[in-house]
Write a protein that holds these residues in place. Sequence first.
Motif, short mmCIF file in Angstrom:
data_model
loop_
_atom_site.label_atom_id
_atom_site.label_comp_id
_atom_site.label_asym_id
_atom_site.label_seq_id
_atom_site.Cartn_x
_atom_site.Cartn_y
_atom_site.Cartn_z
N UNK A 54 0.84 -1.20 0.00
CA UNK A 54 0.00 0.00 0.00
C UNK A 54 0.88 1.26 0.00
N UNK A 55 1.91 1.27 0.82
CA UNK A 55 2.80 2.42 0.86
C UNK A 55 3.51 2.62 -0.48
N UNK A 56 3.89 1.52 -1.10
CA UNK A 56 4.53 1.60 -2.42
C UNK A 56 3.57 2.18 -3.46
N UNK A 57 2.31 1.75 -3.40
CA UNK A 57 1.28 2.27 -4.30
C UNK A 57 1.11 3.78 -4.11
N UNK A 58 1.05 4.22 -2.86
CA UNK A 58 0.90 5.65 -2.58
C UNK A 58 2.13 6.43 -3.06
N UNK A 59 3.31 5.85 -2.89
CA UNK A 59 4.53 6.49 -3.39
C UNK A 59 4.44 6.68 -4.91
N UNK A 60 3.95 5.67 -5.63
CA UNK A 60 3.79 5.79 -7.08
C UNK A 60 2.82 6.91 -7.43
N UNK A 61 1.75 7.01 -6.66
CA UNK A 61 0.74 8.06 -6.91
C UNK A 61 1.33 9.44 -6.64
N UNK A 62 1.97 9.62 -5.49
CA UNK A 62 2.53 10.92 -5.14
C UNK A 62 3.57 11.35 -6.17
#
Length: 375
Positions: A54-62
């Motif tokens: 989930x944190x990796x996904x959010x990093x990709x989004x940001x």
Amino acid sequence: MSTSERFSAFHAEPLFSELPKPSQTPVTVVAPMMAMPPTLTPKQILVHHSADQWEEFIYEWVSALKEAEYVDVVRMGGANDRGADIAAFLTKGKTDGPWHCFQCKHYGKAIGAATAYPEILKIHSAVTEQKYKVLPERYLFVAPKIGGSFVQLLTKPSALRAGFFEWVAKNAEKLGEEYGEDPLRRALDLASRSDFSRFEAGNLDKILEVHSRTPQHVRRFGTRLPDRPAIPAAPPEHAPKETRYIQQLLNVYHEKWGCSPSSPDEAHAHHRAGPNLRRQREAFYCAEQLRMFARDSVPEGTFESLQSDMYSGVSEVEEDDFPTGYARMKAVLAAARDMQLGSNVLIHYVKPEDRKGICHQLANEDRLTWVQEEL
């Protein structure tokens, strides 16, 4: 009637005579079509992510938030993240200047104020303890599920502040032991002067809409790639990036038809070399457009993997003995056209001209050579 007579009479009647005769046409029993399992939506897939995924996904989004114009985006999560899983910097000063904070939460249930209050205290404490020089201008809680009442609370900064201090009062003894009396007092003093409008909740629909435009989206969710744009024609003038493969073609035309190896104009004017050169350039630019499409649509290295597969398939052909460089080039291009490309996600978007063009990209890097000197 004797026993033997009764037995004979019983067998004189056909057994089950009241049943109709079975049809002579064979009956085929057809099993119902097996239903394919339903495809999970990106939201459903995210629910099953681990906290780290989930944190990796959010990093990709940001990292894809172009409108924010971040100087850098850093994952800071861990046991001692001090309230910031992902930090996005608006200046080279990083957390010494304006920055945005993204706090990632991945729980089975929706997060609410009870989850947020400890993080709010943690970020204020981090600033007073000089972990960060200033508070982030924006602080977003991002989770697959966010409670509706918490979303509403975030729209009322004054109510959020009041709720935070009520939570502190109820847990004063425990918090004093955890932070220490003086550090806790300094953090709460900063919080009392802080603008609580900085705290927000990420909208998952908007997050996914931005993420869908990133190269990581298809890998993470298995979705279709966007449609490939129309392929532009090769420009009339040769570009610097074409230098090496064009020279290799000029060497071919010199050997085959006697064209000057240093004059593209002479090759263009030749009745055989000219049309061939134009076709090879069109193929090169077709492959270049595929490279750009891959850069914007799939994870880094996907196109390079396709190139490597192509090289692996044609290099054996290139090494064979041929009477001319022209014959070698034609054999390699034919092998590229016919070879299997494995499971690369781009294979459904590869056109015949791309295959030829990738060969010229390889020739542009001297990984393929058409006119080879005899040793």
